[in-house]
Design a protein around this motif. Sequence first.
Motif, PDB file in Angstrom:
ATOM      1  N   TYR A  20       0.853  -1.203   0.000  1.00 20.48           N
ATOM      2  CA  TYR A  20       0.000   0.000   0.000  1.00 20.48           C
ATOM      3  C   TYR A  20       0.887   1.251   0.000  1.00 20.48           C
ATOM      4  CZ  TYR A  20      -4.426  -2.451   1.143  1.00 20.48           C
ATOM      5  OH  TYR A  20      -5.553  -3.224   1.124  1.00 20.48           O
ATOM      6  N   VAL A  21       1.937   1.246   0.800  1.00 22.83           N
ATOM      7  CA  VAL A  21       2.864   2.392   0.821  1.00 22.83           C
ATOM      8  C   VAL A  21       3.507   2.551  -0.557  1.00 22.83           C
ATOM      9  CG1 VAL A  21       5.064   3.238   1.753  1.00 22.83           C
ATOM     10  CG2 VAL A  21       3.309   2.353   3.301  1.00 22.83           C
ATOM     11  N   LEU A  22       3.909   1.460  -1.163  1.00 23.48           N
ATOM     12  CA  LEU A  22       4.521   1.525  -2.497  1.00 23.48           C
ATOM     13  C   LEU A  22       3.552   2.127  -3.516  1.00 23.48           C
ATOM     14  CD1 LEU A  22       6.464  -1.852  -2.662  1.00 23.48           C
ATOM     15  CD2 LEU A  22       7.400   0.449  -2.296  1.00 23.48           C
ATOM     16  N   ALA A  23       2.273   1.844  -3.353  1.00 18.40           N
ATOM     17  CA  ALA A  23       1.269   2.401  -4.265  1.00 18.40           C
ATOM     18  C   ALA A  23       1.182   3.925  -4.131  1.00 18.40           C
ATOM     19  CB  ALA A  23      -0.102   1.795  -3.991  1.00 18.40           C
ATOM     20  N   LEU A  24       1.519   4.439  -2.972  1.00 13.16           N
ATOM     21  CA  LEU A  24       1.439   5.881  -2.728  1.00 13.16           C
ATOM     22  C   LEU A  24       2.692   6.622  -3.199  1.00 13.16           C
ATOM     23  CD1 LEU A  24      -0.109   5.835   0.850  1.00 13.16           C
ATOM     24  CD2 LEU A  24      -1.264   6.365  -1.316  1.00 13.16           C
ATOM     25  N   THR A  25       3.753   5.888  -3.522  1.00  8.75           N
ATOM     26  CA  THR A  25       5.000   6.539  -3.927  1.00  8.75           C
ATOM     27  C   THR A  25       5.143   6.665  -5.423  1.00  8.75           C
ATOM     28  OG1 THR A  25       6.209   4.443  -3.870  1.00  8.75           O
ATOM     29  CG2 THR A  25       6.194   5.768  -1.861  1.00  8.75           C
TER      30      THR A  25
END
Length: 159
Positions: free
Chosen positions: A154-159
Motif C-alpha cells: 500500500y505504501v509503495l502504491a502511494l510513492t
Amino acid sequence: MIDGPYFVLVVAGVLGSGGMAGGFCAFSAFVMRGLAALPPAQGVAAMNAINVAAVRPAFMTVFGGAAVLSAMIAVVTFVVWPADGTVELLLGSALYLFGAFGLTVVANVPRNDRLARLTPGAPEAAVYWPVYVREWTFCNHVRAGASAAAALVYVLALT
C-alpha cells in the motif's frame, strides 16, 4: 497519483494492516513462546482467556476495520483504475483479506474453538496443546507477514 479521499483510504489501509502486523508479530514473537513454556493446563487456560478477551471492540475494530478498508481499496481501485499503483493496491488488499483475515477465519479460529472445548487439566488438552501452539503460531506468522506485506505494498502504491 493517488490523492483526495482515495489517498486517505489507502493511508488508513496502511495503518490498519500495519497495526495488525505488529499485533500478530508480537503474539508470535513472545506471547505464544511464553504460553508454550507453561504447563499444558496453564497454557490452555491462559490461551482460552486471551481468546475470549480478544473478541472485544478494540481488537475487532482494528482487525475487522482493516479488512473493510482492504475491501474498499480493492473496489475503489477497480472503479477508478488509477494510472499508478493499481497492482500494489490490489495486491495489498488480497494479502490482507486472504493472508490475514481469511486465514484467521479458516485456520486460527477453528483451532481456538477446538481448544475452548477442552478442559485445561484433561489429558486430551495436554496432548493437543503442543499441536495447537505449533499450528496456531505458524498460521499467526503467516498472518503477520501478510499484514506487513499489505502495508508495504500500500505504501509503495502511494510513492
